[in-house]
Structures are given as structure tokens and as C-alpha cells.
Write a protein that holds these residues in place. Sequence first.
Motif, PDB file in Angstrom:
ATOM      1  N   LEU A 134       6.830  10.107   0.422  1.00 28.08           N
ATOM      2  CA  LEU A 134       7.010   9.748   1.821  1.00 28.08           C
ATOM      3  C   LEU A 134       7.611   8.359   1.960  1.00 28.08           C
ATOM      4  N   MET A 135       8.330   8.137   3.049  1.00 30.17           N
ATOM      5  CA  MET A 135       8.871   6.816   3.364  1.00 30.17           C
ATOM      6  C   MET A 135       7.968   6.159   4.401  1.00 30.17           C
ATOM      7  N   LEU A 136       6.800   5.723   3.950  1.00 29.74           N
ATOM      8  CA  LEU A 136       5.770   5.239   4.854  1.00 29.74           C
ATOM      9  C   LEU A 136       5.992   3.782   5.228  1.00 29.74           C
ATOM     10  N   VAL A 137       5.963   3.518   6.521  1.00 30.27           N
ATOM     11  CA  VAL A 137       5.953   2.145   7.016  1.00 30.27           C
ATOM     12  C   VAL A 137       4.535   1.599   6.996  1.00 30.27           C
ATOM     13  N   PHE A 138       3.559   2.478   7.246  1.00 35.16           N
ATOM     14  CA  PHE A 138       2.163   2.056   7.280  1.00 35.16           C
ATOM     15  C   PHE A 138       1.314   3.101   6.576  1.00 35.16           C
ATOM     16  N   LEU A 139       0.459   2.638   5.655  1.00 35.75           N
ATOM     17  CA  LEU A 139      -0.460   3.514   4.933  1.00 35.75           C
ATOM     18  C   LEU A 139      -1.815   2.835   4.855  1.00 35.75           C
ATOM     19  N   ASN A 140      -2.871   3.555   5.260  1.00 31.72           N
ATOM     20  CA  ASN A 140      -4.223   3.012   5.171  1.00 31.72           C
ATOM     21  C   ASN A 140      -5.178   4.124   4.763  1.00 31.72           C
ATOM     22  N   LEU A 141      -5.701   4.008   3.543  1.00 31.50           N
ATOM     23  CA  LEU A 141      -6.700   4.945   3.026  1.00 31.50           C
ATOM     24  C   LEU A 141      -8.010   4.225   2.731  1.00 31.50           C
ATOM     25  N   SER A 165     -12.094  -0.977  -0.206  1.00 28.45           N
ATOM     26  CA  SER A 165     -13.409  -0.340  -0.023  1.00 28.45           C
ATOM     27  C   SER A 165     -13.419   1.119  -0.445  1.00 28.45           C
ATOM     28  N   ASN A 166     -12.815   1.382  -1.596  1.00 29.43           N
ATOM     29  CA  ASN A 166     -12.940   2.660  -2.297  1.00 29.43           C
ATOM     30  C   ASN A 166     -13.431   2.332  -3.703  1.00 29.43           C
ATOM     31  N   PRO A 167     -14.750   2.302  -3.931  1.00 27.33           N
ATOM     32  CA  PRO A 167     -15.287   1.802  -5.206  1.00 27.33           C
ATOM     33  C   PRO A 167     -14.772   2.533  -6.435  1.00 27.33           C
ATOM     34  N   GLY A 168     -14.339   3.787  -6.277  1.00 23.67           N
ATOM     35  CA  GLY A 168     -13.899   4.555  -7.431  1.00 23.67           C
ATOM     36  C   GLY A 168     -12.422   4.454  -7.738  1.00 23.67           C
ATOM     37  N   LEU A 169     -11.671   3.684  -6.951  1.00 23.98           N
ATOM     38  CA  LEU A 169     -10.235   3.553  -7.186  1.00 23.98           C
ATOM     39  C   LEU A 169      -9.943   2.452  -8.191  1.00 23.98           C
ATOM     40  N   CYS A 170      -8.835   2.605  -8.902  1.00 25.33           N
ATOM     41  CA  CYS A 170      -8.385   1.581  -9.839  1.00 25.33           C
ATOM     42  C   CYS A 170      -6.867   1.579  -9.859  1.00 25.33           C
ATOM     43  N   THR A 171      -6.297   0.601 -10.527  1.00 24.23           N
ATOM     44  CA  THR A 171      -4.846   0.442 -10.556  1.00 24.23           C
ATOM     45  C   THR A 171      -4.374   0.195 -11.979  1.00 24.23           C
ATOM     46  N   SER A 172      -3.119   0.515 -12.230  1.00 22.39           N
ATOM     47  CA  SER A 172      -2.530   0.262 -13.549  1.00 22.39           C
ATOM     48  C   SER A 172      -1.753  -1.044 -13.584  1.00 22.39           C
ATOM     49  N   ALA A 173      -1.662  -1.731 -12.444  1.00 18.12           N
ATOM     50  CA  ALA A 173      -0.879  -2.968 -12.357  1.00 18.12           C
ATOM     51  C   ALA A 173      -1.794  -4.142 -12.034  1.00 18.12           C
ATOM     52  N   LYS A 174      -1.508  -5.275 -12.611  1.00 19.45           N
ATOM     53  CA  LYS A 174      -2.295  -6.478 -12.374  1.00 19.45           C
ATOM     54  C   LYS A 174      -1.752  -7.254 -11.172  1.00 19.45           C
ATOM     55  N   ASN A 175      -2.667  -7.916 -10.474  1.00 14.95           N
ATOM     56  CA  ASN A 175      -2.322  -8.922  -9.462  1.00 14.95           C
ATOM     57  C   ASN A 175      -1.478  -8.373  -8.315  1.00 14.95           C
ATOM     58  N   VAL A 176      -1.595  -7.081  -8.006  1.00  9.62           N
ATOM     59  CA  VAL A 176      -0.884  -6.518  -6.858  1.00  9.62           C
ATOM     60  C   VAL A 176      -1.888  -5.977  -5.848  1.00  9.62           C
ATOM     61  N   LEU A 177      -2.659  -4.975  -6.254  1.00 17.70           N
ATOM     62  CA  LEU A 177      -3.699  -4.415  -5.398  1.00 17.70           C
ATOM     63  C   LEU A 177      -5.036  -5.063  -5.734  1.00 17.70           C
ATOM     64  N   ASP A 178      -5.875  -5.192  -4.744  1.00 11.55           N
ATOM     65  CA  ASP A 178      -7.196  -5.783  -4.952  1.00 11.55           C
ATOM     66  C   ASP A 178      -8.151  -4.710  -5.473  1.00 11.55           C
ATOM     67  N   LEU A 179      -7.826  -4.197  -6.674  1.00 11.79           N
ATOM     68  CA  LEU A 179      -8.600  -3.134  -7.303  1.00 11.79           C
ATOM     69  C   LEU A 179      -8.765  -3.447  -8.783  1.00 11.79           C
ATOM     70  N   PRO A 180      -9.813  -2.920  -9.423  1.00 17.72           N
ATOM     71  CA  PRO A 180      -9.963  -3.131 -10.865  1.00 17.72           C
ATOM     72  C   PRO A 180      -8.923  -2.342 -11.649  1.00 17.72           C
ATOM     73  N   LEU A 181      -8.642  -2.787 -12.856  1.00 23.31           N
ATOM     74  CA  LEU A 181      -7.727  -2.066 -13.726  1.00 23.31           C
ATOM     75  C   LEU A 181      -8.389  -0.793 -14.239  1.00 23.31           C
ATOM     76  N   CYS A 182      -7.608   0.264 -14.350  1.00 21.84           N
ATOM     77  CA  CYS A 182      -8.140   1.533 -14.836  1.00 21.84           C
ATOM     78  C   CYS A 182      -8.439   1.447 -16.329  1.00 21.84           C
ATOM     79  N   ASP A 183      -9.408   2.251 -16.765  1.00 23.94           N
ATOM     80  CA  ASP A 183      -9.667   2.340 -18.193  1.00 23.94           C
ATOM     81  C   ASP A 183      -8.692   3.326 -18.829  1.00 23.94           C
ATOM     82  N   LYS A 184      -8.878   3.624 -20.092  1.00 20.59           N
ATOM     83  CA  LYS A 184      -7.939   4.482 -20.811  1.00 20.59           C
ATOM     84  C   LYS A 184      -7.880   5.897 -20.248  1.00 20.59           C
TER      85      LYS A 184
END
Length: 414
Positions: A134-141, A165-184
Motif C-alpha cells: 500500500l501507498m500509505l500516508v498514515f498508518l497506526n497499529l 504498545s505492542n509488547p510482542g512486536l520486534c524489528t530487524s533494524a536498529k534505531n528506527v522503530l521504538d521496538l526491540p530487535l528480533c531474535d533469530k
Amino acid sequence: MMIHDSEFTGILPKKLPQNLTRLDIYNNQFTGEIPSFPDRLQVFRASNNLLNGKLPSTFTNFPQLTELSLDNNQITGSIPYKILDMGFLTVLNLSHNQLFSSIPPTIGLLQMLTTLDLSGNNLSGSIPVELANLMLVFLNLSVNQLTGMVPSAFNVEPYAQSFLSNPGLCTSAKNVLDLPLCDKSGNAPNSPDEPNYSHDMDILNRSKRLSKVLIVLVVVGCAAFIGTAFSGLFIARKYRKRIKDNLDHESWKLTPFSSLDFTEFDILNGLAEENLIGRGGSGTVYKINLRNSTHGTLAVKKIWSGQRPEAKLEKQFQAEVQILGTMRHVNIVKLLCCIASTQTKLVVYEYMENSSLDRWLHGRGRMSKWMPLDWPTRPQIAIGAARGLCHMHHDCSPPVVHRDVKSSNILLTS
């Protein structure tokens, strides 16, 4: 019918007038379940009421609907998979209700969708990778129970506040999203394993796909700063050899607005005289083919200054680019990234293979040997351009004024 911002109470009628095309009842105190929509309904805004119950079974039988705003109600149940039948939907706001289950991947087939807000519910499972289409201008989950890895396409600054405020979410990129890094295994640290959603994917694979709109509107000119304020500051130059030879000493900063599989040096290597395809008052345009990139061919506009720009103009440029970078609409060319040094600005767009409208109308360049546009195609192009402008004027915050609408700034896809 517009009866919003009043103190109306009571239950909505089960059936609404069949000739109704717009219903604005937001900021009232209506109760009960959502009524059956008339076939011609295009806009339904019922935010901030007391509506309850599940989304009705006929919820998706309205292909003309362009906006559905039901936020801040008490709606329960799940989002139907057949939502893909709402092919013209541009705004979907179901935030702050009591919805549960997973996000249907079929939302990713709504190619006109630019605003998606599902925050403040009890949605679970993974974020469908199909949403990246999608070409989203605004996204909020935010404020749900989503788990797993955020799709890599959303690991960019414009979506930094989209998954809070999604405790189970993680990210593969550092210093972009305010989320923990995913494990393997692709999960957040100390989170449960990801559920199996193969059933969701089976439904998605069987679903129909919407056709792509023919026309896209150039947004390079919509930034008044790029088109006017910088026209005197950045002066185009001719190059006899690769630009990289002249600019190796500069320090470059790449600001992505979507998931990229190329670097700033891939772009710099393509800034050669043989790739030059256009020159205007505010810069030069190059066609760069990246053979090892999924993006394929790109259009790069280079805005040059012989000296370091003033701090105020630099801030204005960055502000304009940030607005354009978050703009997502099927009729607006997608800005992929900005590459900047102290003296040079590069803006990187999707490349439109069928060139600009003026070449088709006036037979310029390589289009001179092609057949002219037939009359049924011409109004389609006009409608596509109008939709792009309408999105800029009414759906963007703050509104964006193009200021340079002309046939040479309307590009055509295949």
C-alpha cells in the motif's frame, strides 16, 4: 446527510435511504448496531458514538465506498477478509474499538488505501507483509496485541510511531522503530512463538487483485521550495564524465522513505552524462538502471549548489522532502529516498517508463513515432491526475499545493 457534532441519541434505522451517498454522524451519541449501507454510499463517518455489535455481514458489499471512519465506538468481532471488495476505499479508520483476531492480509489489496488506523483494539497475530504493497500516508497499529517482526518496508522514519504498545512486536533494524530487535526466530525477546496463519494466506491467494491505475502525478513540482525557492540557489551543470569523480570527497546522508536494497553510492555511480534525460530550472534528471535491485530503474533529480545553502533554506528543503516522502497514493509518484551532501541534493523516485503526457500529446522525442492517445484514454488520464491533486489538497496534513501542474509533470505507467 450531515448531522455531526450534535447531541443526537438513539438507535440508527436498520435501513438507510437508497439514494444516500454521504453520511456524517460523527460526534454524537448514537447507539445500536451499524445499519445496512445503501448501494451508492461513498462516505460514512460515524466516529465518537456508542455504536456496538459486530461489523455486519453486508459490510463489504459496497464497492463505491471511499471512506469508512468508525473510530471511538464499541464495535466487536473481527475485520472481514472480504474487505478487499471495497476497491475504492482510501480511508479505513476502525481505531479504539474492541476488535480482535488477526489483521486480514487482504487489506493489502486495497490499492487506493492511503490511511489505515486500527490502533486501540485487541488485534493479535503478525502484521501482514501485504500491507507493504500500500501507498500509505498514515498508518497506526499501536496499542494492540500484535506479535512477530514488523515487515522490513516499515523500518523507516515515517512509521516510527505506527507500532507503539505492542509488547510482542520486534524489528530487524536498529534505531528506527521504538521496538526491540528480533531474535533469530523472528520474535521479540521473551515473546511466545508466532501462531500459524496459513489459512489467512490461502484466502489471500484466492482473492482477486485490483488492476493498477494508469496515471501517476509527479510530486517533484509540488514542493514550492524545490520548484521556486531553490531555483535560484541550485544551478544545473553539464557533466563530461561521471559525477562520482567530482564528488568523492563529499559526505553523503541517505534518508529512506521506504525499504531500499541500494545505497547512495549506487545512485552516485549512475549520475553520468549518458544517463541524463532532462534538465529544468531547478535541476537535472537522470535515468538510472540498478540491475541488482528490485526497484529496477529509478529517476533521480539532482539539485546542485556551488556553495553550502543557508541553514533556513536547508531546513525548508528537509521539511518539504519529509512531506513528500510520506505521501502515498496510487496517482502520485513514490519518493523512495533523499540523498544529501553539504552542496548537493538528490531526490530518488520511481521511474515511469512511458514518459510524460506532453510527449504523447505533442509528439516530442521518442514518442513522435507512436500513435497519439485515443479519446477514451484521455479522460482516464485527467481523472487520475485529478485524484492525485485531490489527495494532496484534502487528505494530506498539512495540505500540499502542487503549483506547477502541466502535461510535462504528469507521467504515465504501462
